[in-house]
Design a protein around this motif. Structure first.
Motif, PDB file in Angstrom:
ATOM      1  N   PRO A 189       0.806  -1.217   0.000  1.00 38.03           N
ATOM      2  CA  PRO A 189       0.000   0.000   0.000  1.00 38.03           C
ATOM      3  C   PRO A 189       0.840   1.268   0.000  1.00 38.03           C
ATOM      4  N   GLY A 190       2.109   1.129   0.282  1.00 36.92           N
ATOM      5  CA  GLY A 190       2.981   2.292   0.341  1.00 36.92           C
ATOM      6  C   GLY A 190       3.196   2.776   1.767  1.00 36.92           C
ATOM      7  N   GLN A 191       4.342   3.355   2.003  1.00 42.05           N
ATOM      8  CA  GLN A 191       4.671   3.911   3.312  1.00 42.05           C
ATOM      9  C   GLN A 191       5.272   5.301   3.131  1.00 42.05           C
ATOM     10  N   THR A 192       5.189   6.062   4.201  1.00 40.05           N
ATOM     11  CA  THR A 192       5.752   7.407   4.146  1.00 40.05           C
ATOM     12  C   THR A 192       7.272   7.335   4.098  1.00 40.05           C
ATOM     13  N   TRP A 193       7.880   8.442   3.658  1.00 38.66           N
ATOM     14  CA  TRP A 193       9.341   8.484   3.645  1.00 38.66           C
ATOM     15  C   TRP A 193       9.904   8.283   5.044  1.00 38.66           C
ATOM     16  N   GLU A 194       9.216   8.873   6.028  1.00 39.67           N
ATOM     17  CA  GLU A 194       9.696   8.739   7.404  1.00 39.67           C
ATOM     18  C   GLU A 194       9.650   7.286   7.859  1.00 39.67           C
ATOM     19  N   ALA A 195       8.543   6.575   7.551  1.00 40.26           N
ATOM     20  CA  ALA A 195       8.423   5.170   7.953  1.00 40.26           C
ATOM     21  C   ALA A 195       9.454   4.303   7.252  1.00 40.26           C
ATOM     22  N   LEU A 196       9.803   4.687   6.036  1.00 44.63           N
ATOM     23  CA  LEU A 196      10.813   3.932   5.284  1.00 44.63           C
ATOM     24  C   LEU A 196      12.239   4.326   5.663  1.00 44.63           C
ATOM     25  N   GLY A 197      12.371   5.408   6.429  1.00 45.51           N
ATOM     26  CA  GLY A 197      13.703   5.882   6.793  1.00 45.51           C
ATOM     27  C   GLY A 197      14.436   6.517   5.624  1.00 45.51           C
ATOM     28  N   GLN A 198      13.669   7.136   4.721  1.00 43.84           N
ATOM     29  CA  GLN A 198      14.258   7.748   3.536  1.00 43.84           C
ATOM     30  C   GLN A 198      14.083   9.261   3.571  1.00 43.84           C
ATOM     31  N   ALA A 199      14.932   9.943   2.824  1.00 50.28           N
ATOM     32  CA  ALA A 199      14.818  11.394   2.684  1.00 50.28           C
ATOM     33  C   ALA A 199      13.669  11.729   1.742  1.00 50.28           C
ATOM     34  N   GLN A 200      13.110  12.932   1.864  1.00 46.81           N
ATOM     35  CA  GLN A 200      12.043  13.372   0.977  1.00 46.81           C
ATOM     36  C   GLN A 200      12.513  13.406  -0.475  1.00 46.81           C
ATOM     37  N   PHE A 201      11.558  13.155  -1.368  1.00 38.56           N
ATOM     38  CA  PHE A 201      11.780  13.195  -2.815  1.00 38.56           C
ATOM     39  C   PHE A 201      12.789  12.130  -3.283  1.00 38.56           C
ATOM     40  N   THR A 202      12.775  10.999  -2.577  1.00 39.67           N
ATOM     41  CA  THR A 202      13.550   9.838  -3.032  1.00 39.67           C
ATOM     42  C   THR A 202      12.576   8.757  -3.499  1.00 39.67           C
ATOM     43  N   PRO A 203      12.976   7.885  -4.426  1.00 38.05           N
ATOM     44  CA  PRO A 203      12.048   6.886  -4.975  1.00 38.05           C
ATOM     45  C   PRO A 203      11.599   5.869  -3.923  1.00 38.05           C
ATOM     46  N   THR A 204      10.359   5.423  -4.042  1.00 40.76           N
ATOM     47  CA  THR A 204       9.791   4.365  -3.206  1.00 40.76           C
ATOM     48  C   THR A 204       9.031   3.400  -4.132  1.00 40.76           C
ATOM     49  N   PRO A 205       8.603   2.240  -3.616  1.00 43.33           N
ATOM     50  CA  PRO A 205       7.845   1.307  -4.461  1.00 43.33           C
ATOM     51  C   PRO A 205       6.549   1.893  -5.011  1.00 43.33           C
ATOM     52  N   THR A 206       6.019   2.941  -4.405  1.00 45.15           N
ATOM     53  CA  THR A 206       4.745   3.510  -4.864  1.00 45.15           C
ATOM     54  C   THR A 206       4.890   4.958  -5.343  1.00 45.15           C
ATOM     55  N   SER A 207       6.100   5.431  -5.522  1.00 49.40           N
ATOM     56  CA  SER A 207       6.289   6.826  -5.951  1.00 49.40           C
ATOM     57  C   SER A 207       6.138   6.956  -7.457  1.00 49.40           C
ATOM     58  N   HIS A 208       5.932   8.188  -7.906  1.00 52.29           N
ATOM     59  CA  HIS A 208       5.766   8.469  -9.334  1.00 52.29           C
ATOM     60  C   HIS A 208       6.368   9.836  -9.636  1.00 52.29           C
ATOM     61  N   VAL A 209       6.950   9.952 -10.816  1.00 50.03           N
ATOM     62  CA  VAL A 209       7.560  11.207 -11.244  1.00 50.03           C
ATOM     63  C   VAL A 209       6.691  11.850 -12.325  1.00 50.03           C
ATOM     64  N   TYR A 210       6.215  13.042 -12.056  1.00 48.57           N
ATOM     65  CA  TYR A 210       5.440  13.806 -13.038  1.00 48.57           C
ATOM     66  C   TYR A 210       6.396  14.677 -13.859  1.00 48.57           C
ATOM     67  N   ARG A 211       6.117  14.770 -15.154  1.00 47.36           N
ATOM     68  CA  ARG A 211       6.996  15.500 -16.054  1.00 47.36           C
ATOM     69  C   ARG A 211       6.509  16.910 -16.366  1.00 47.36           C
TER      70      ARG A 211
END
Length: 273
Positions: A189-211
């Motif tokens: 279902p996806g997790q927040t960057w904080e829950a994943l221990g990642q910095a903001q604007f880094t890729p995750t399994p549920t992230s998407h990049v808009y052009r």
């Protein structure tokens, strides 16, 4: 001596099975000879007739079937089979058929439980889930926007085909539609960057990049597996049930960098503030 006794015992058994229905020895004339170490049986024997009109021992429920008062019982099926396997010399050519147990009686038919399909459970489907993107449903062009969906296993009580039941739905996969023509199917279902221990604007399994900048109608559809309990435990239902998610608007902005001497807090009128 042991061999003579054993053969004599076999001969006695054969003579007993081939005796006629009235107990006399008129079934045939038999000659015995011995050389001191073996016993030879020879002679002729009369086989019982299989014609109910000529055999007084034919079982037809009337006189002569061995069931009336004072009537002798007919030969057993084993004796008839063995007599059919012997030639005129008394030599056995085949073994009598073994007794076969009678087939079991048919079990009474009992109505089974109703057949339930995944479409029958549509009215019990979980409510729609609204996807969210961080930070604050806002993203930046060219950078990952992270999506999450709060889905979990749900149990509902109800009635189907006139019988009470419980239905358990478990999320199996998530179909993210990002609103720009692209989509992705994932099992998380996806997790927040904080829950994943990642910095903001880094890729995750549920992230998407808009052009391109703009407002995009994003949503998440969820496929559920289902089980039902009719009172005897959980039963898996084949297939999956998909619930369509509610639309969530995602604002995508352009970000430009500028080298300034002061922050916007320090100089609210500065470039980019």
């Amino acid at each position: 001596m042991h061999r003579l006794i054993a053969v004599a015992a076999v001969a006695g058994a054969l003579w007993s099975m081939m005796a006629t229905a009235d107990g006399s020895d008129s079934a045939g004339d038999y000659l015995y000879g011995t050389d001191g170490s073996s016993l030879t049986i020879s002679g002729t024997q009369q086989q019982p007739s299989t014609d109910p009109g000529t055999d007084s021992n034919w079982s037809d429920g009337g006189p002569g079937d061995g069931t009336g008062p004072g009537e002798p019982s007919g030969p057993s099926q084993e004796a008839i089979d063995l007599a059919a396997c012997m030639d005129d010399s008394g030599t056995t050519r085949c073994a009598p058929r073994p007794n076969r147990p009678a087939p079991p009686a048919s079990a009474p038919s009992t109505p089974g439980a109703p057949t339930i399909t995944i479409s029958d459970l549509a009215r019990f489907a979980p409510a729609s889930i609204r996807a969210t993107a961080e930070p604050g449903n806002v993203g930046i062009v060219g950078m990952p926007t992270n999506f999450t969906a709060a889905a979990s296993t749900q149990i509902q009580d109800g009635e189907l085909f006139g019988a009470p039941l419980r239905v358990r739905f478990a999320p199996a996969s998530y179909i993210y539609t990002y609103g720009d023509g692209s989509s992705a199917t994932v099992t998380t279902p996806g997790q927040t960057w904080e829950a994943l221990g990642q910095a903001q604007f880094t890729p995750t399994p549920t992230s998407h990049v808009y052009r391109e900048p703009g407002v995009y109608p994003a949503r998440v559809d969820i496929r559920f597996t289902a089980q039902v309990d009719l009172g005897g435990g959980w039963i898996d239902i084949p297939g999956q049930l998909t619930t369509s998610g509610a639309t969530q608007e995602i604002r995508i902005l352009e970000a430009r960098t500028a080298l300034v001497a002061h922050t916007c807090h320090e100089n609210p009128a500065g470039v980019g503030c």
